[in-house]
Design a protein around this motif. Structure first.
Motif, PDB file in Angstrom:
ATOM      1  N   ALA A  27     -17.219 -24.851 -19.696  1.00 18.15           N
ATOM      2  CA  ALA A  27     -18.404 -25.136 -18.875  1.00 18.15           C
ATOM      3  C   ALA A  27     -18.118 -26.102 -17.733  1.00 18.15           C
ATOM      4  N   GLU A  28     -16.849 -26.357 -17.437  1.00 24.04           N
ATOM      5  CA  GLU A  28     -16.546 -27.124 -16.223  1.00 24.04           C
ATOM      6  C   GLU A  28     -16.942 -26.316 -14.994  1.00 24.04           C
ATOM      7  N   LEU A  29     -16.879 -25.000 -15.134  1.00 24.50           N
ATOM      8  CA  LEU A  29     -17.419 -24.094 -14.129  1.00 24.50           C
ATOM      9  C   LEU A  29     -18.586 -23.353 -14.785  1.00 24.50           C
ATOM     10  N   PRO A  30     -19.826 -23.812 -14.594  1.00 24.58           N
ATOM     11  CA  PRO A  30     -20.973 -23.181 -15.256  1.00 24.58           C
ATOM     12  C   PRO A  30     -21.344 -21.844 -14.614  1.00 24.58           C
ATOM     13  N   VAL A  31     -22.271 -21.140 -15.248  1.00 21.78           N
ATOM     14  CA  VAL A  31     -22.739 -19.853 -14.751  1.00 21.78           C
ATOM     15  C   VAL A  31     -23.268 -19.989 -13.329  1.00 21.78           C
ATOM     16  N   ASP A  32     -22.862 -19.062 -12.481  1.00 23.14           N
ATOM     17  CA  ASP A  32     -23.258 -18.977 -11.066  1.00 23.14           C
ATOM     18  C   ASP A  32     -22.611 -20.044 -10.188  1.00 23.14           C
ATOM     19  N   ALA A  33     -21.712 -20.859 -10.760  1.00 25.58           N
ATOM     20  CA  ALA A  33     -20.997 -21.850  -9.941  1.00 25.58           C
ATOM     21  C   ALA A  33     -19.881 -21.148  -9.170  1.00 25.58           C
ATOM     22  N   PRO A  34     -19.597 -21.574  -7.935  1.00 27.10           N
ATOM     23  CA  PRO A  34     -18.486 -20.969  -7.192  1.00 27.10           C
ATOM     24  C   PRO A  34     -17.155 -21.495  -7.700  1.00 27.10           C
ATOM     25  N   ILE A  35     -16.158 -20.644  -7.729  1.00 22.45           N
ATOM     26  CA  ILE A  35     -14.813 -21.110  -8.051  1.00 22.45           C
ATOM     27  C   ILE A  35     -14.152 -21.560  -6.750  1.00 22.45           C
ATOM     28  N   PRO A  36     -13.073 -22.342  -6.820  1.00 24.07           N
ATOM     29  CA  PRO A  36     -12.385 -22.735  -5.588  1.00 24.07           C
ATOM     30  C   PRO A  36     -11.963 -21.513  -4.772  1.00 24.07           C
ATOM     31  N   SER A  37     -11.884 -21.687  -3.481  1.00 20.18           N
ATOM     32  CA  SER A  37     -11.481 -20.584  -2.612  1.00 20.18           C
ATOM     33  C   SER A  37     -10.032 -20.190  -2.872  1.00 20.18           C
ATOM     34  N   GLU A  38      -9.651 -19.015  -2.379  1.00 17.76           N
ATOM     35  CA  GLU A  38      -8.266 -18.572  -2.539  1.00 17.76           C
ATOM     36  C   GLU A  38      -7.307 -19.600  -1.939  1.00 17.76           C
ATOM     37  N   ARG A  39      -7.658 -20.116  -0.776  1.00 12.84           N
ATOM     38  CA  ARG A  39      -6.785 -21.087  -0.118  1.00 12.84           C
ATOM     39  C   ARG A  39      -6.625 -22.342  -0.968  1.00 12.84           C
ATOM     40  N   GLU A  40      -7.736 -22.831  -1.541  1.00 13.09           N
ATOM     41  CA  GLU A  40      -7.676 -24.031  -2.377  1.00 13.09           C
ATOM     42  C   GLU A  40      -6.827 -23.783  -3.629  1.00 13.09           C
ATOM     43  N   LEU A  41      -6.969 -22.597  -4.232  1.00 14.20           N
ATOM     44  CA  LEU A  41      -6.177 -22.278  -5.421  1.00 14.20           C
ATOM     45  C   LEU A  41      -4.696 -22.146  -5.070  1.00 14.20           C
ATOM     46  N   CYS A  42      -4.405 -21.582  -3.899  1.00 14.01           N
ATOM     47  CA  CYS A  42      -3.008 -21.466  -3.455  1.00 14.01           C
ATOM     48  C   CYS A  42      -2.367 -22.842  -3.326  1.00 14.01           C
ATOM     49  N   VAL A  43      -3.105 -23.774  -2.715  1.00 18.00           N
ATOM     50  CA  VAL A  43      -2.569 -25.119  -2.486  1.00 18.00           C
ATOM     51  C   VAL A  43      -2.446 -25.872  -3.805  1.00 18.00           C
ATOM     52  N   GLN A  44      -3.509 -25.806  -4.632  1.00 17.76           N
ATOM     53  CA  GLN A  44      -3.532 -26.584  -5.864  1.00 17.76           C
ATOM     54  C   GLN A  44      -2.453 -26.148  -6.847  1.00 17.76           C
ATOM     55  N   TYR A  45      -2.205 -24.840  -6.941  1.00 17.74           N
ATOM     56  CA  TYR A  45      -1.258 -24.345  -7.948  1.00 17.74           C
ATOM     57  C   TYR A  45       0.046 -23.813  -7.339  1.00 17.74           C
ATOM     58  N   ARG A  46       0.187 -23.984  -6.038  1.00 20.54           N
ATOM     59  CA  ARG A  46       1.409 -23.572  -5.330  1.00 20.54           C
ATOM     60  C   ARG A  46       1.721 -22.100  -5.582  1.00 20.54           C
ATOM     61  N   LEU A  47       0.729 -21.278  -5.302  1.00 21.67           N
ATOM     62  CA  LEU A  47       0.849 -19.844  -5.509  1.00 21.67           C
ATOM     63  C   LEU A  47       0.625 -19.103  -4.202  1.00 21.67           C
ATOM     64  N   SER A  48       1.138 -17.901  -4.124  1.00 21.72           N
ATOM     65  CA  SER A  48       0.876 -17.068  -2.957  1.00 21.72           C
ATOM     66  C   SER A  48      -0.551 -16.539  -3.017  1.00 21.72           C
ATOM     67  N   ARG A  49      -1.079 -16.165  -1.875  1.00 20.05           N
ATOM     68  CA  ARG A  49      -2.434 -15.621  -1.839  1.00 20.05           C
ATOM     69  C   ARG A  49      -2.532 -14.338  -2.675  1.00 20.05           C
ATOM     70  N   MET A  50      -1.486 -13.524  -2.657  1.00 14.41           N
ATOM     71  CA  MET A  50      -1.499 -12.282  -3.431  1.00 14.41           C
ATOM     72  C   MET A  50      -1.587 -12.573  -4.934  1.00 14.41           C
TER      73      MET A  50
END
Length: 246
Positions: A27-50
């Motif tokens: 529940a850190e991300l509750p129902v209808d809450a937005p998840i981080p954007s693709e760009r934010e996830l790429c930066v945070q976890y050092r992953l490619s956009r794909m």
């Protein structure tokens, strides 16, 4: 898991899926809450956009996330476990703390064709009540119910108000019909134009097709054919390992 392990045999996109799923289930991300954007996830976890998109797509396909064009990706409502027991939709929703609803779509009395006659164990031409309703939970469309009931057991059923009422409850209270046994089959299917319109899903979306026969005193009194939204339901069953024969 809060970081991506580049040395793990588990694909990175699946590791990201596990991280996001943990945030949802805790529940850190509750129902209808937005998840981080693709760009934010790429930066945070050092992953490619794909890779990020693949992980998010996996959760969207599982019904854990949903996309709103132009706005982002959000946490979906948790799926409801489909009851594998003889219980009405109304009883099931109330037990889950949800507000059940029923919208009348069609009701008629028709002669049984050969197939229905076999199901009910009656002669072809025997009168059968057919009631089609849209079932809702907290106002959201969940399922289409098409109930076939022996007219002789509930003669004036079609004259009674059924909107927002339990059909099983009416059959018991008014006609003394208590279902004491039943059998049910569940198939995967795709929503046709009518189903998609009523359930507010895209045509061709996955649905669960249920066929249930309900009995009272050994007599088949009802055949229910229902279409459930697969994005809102899942099937859960307990498994056991039988003891070895001695």
């Amino acid at each position: 898991m809060t970081t991506i392990d580049p040395h793990s045999p588990v694909p990175k996109y699946f590791q990201l899926r596990a991280i996001l799923l943990d945030l949802i289930e805790s529940a850190e991300l509750p129902v209808d809450a937005p998840i981080p954007s693709e760009r934010e996830l790429c930066v945070q976890y050092r992953l490619s956009r794909m890779t990020v998109r693949q992980g998010v797509d996996q959760l969207v396909s599982e019904g854990r996330l949903y996309r709103v064009p132009g706005k982002g990706t959000f946490v979906a409502r948790p799926k409801i476990e489909m009851p594998l027991r003889l219980v009405s939709f109304t009883e099931d929703m109330l037990a889950r703390g949800l507000r059940p609803g029923a919208i009348d779509l069609e009701r008629r009395t028709a002669p049984a064709d050969a197939r229905l006659a076999r199901v009910f164990g009656v002669e072809p031409g025997t009168e059968i009540h057919v009631i089609e309703r849209l079932r809702t939970a907290d106002g959201d469309p969940m399922a289409l119910e098409r109930a076939h009931i022996l007219a002789s057991l509930a003669p004036d059923l079609l004259d009674r108000r059924l909107a927002d009422r339990s059909l099983y409850g009416v059959l018991e209270a008014v006609y003394g019909l208590v279902f004491d046994a039943g059998d049910q089959t569940i198939d995967a299917s795709l929503a046709d134009a009518a189903d998609s319109r009523h359930l507010q899903i895209a045509r061709g979306s996955a649905v669960l097709l249920l066929q249930r026969r309900s009995y009272t005193g050994g007599v088949c009194a009802e055949l229910g054919v229902s279409t459930y939204r697969a994005d809102r339901y899942q099937i859960h069953t307990a498994l056991g390992n039988p003891p070895p024969h001695s």
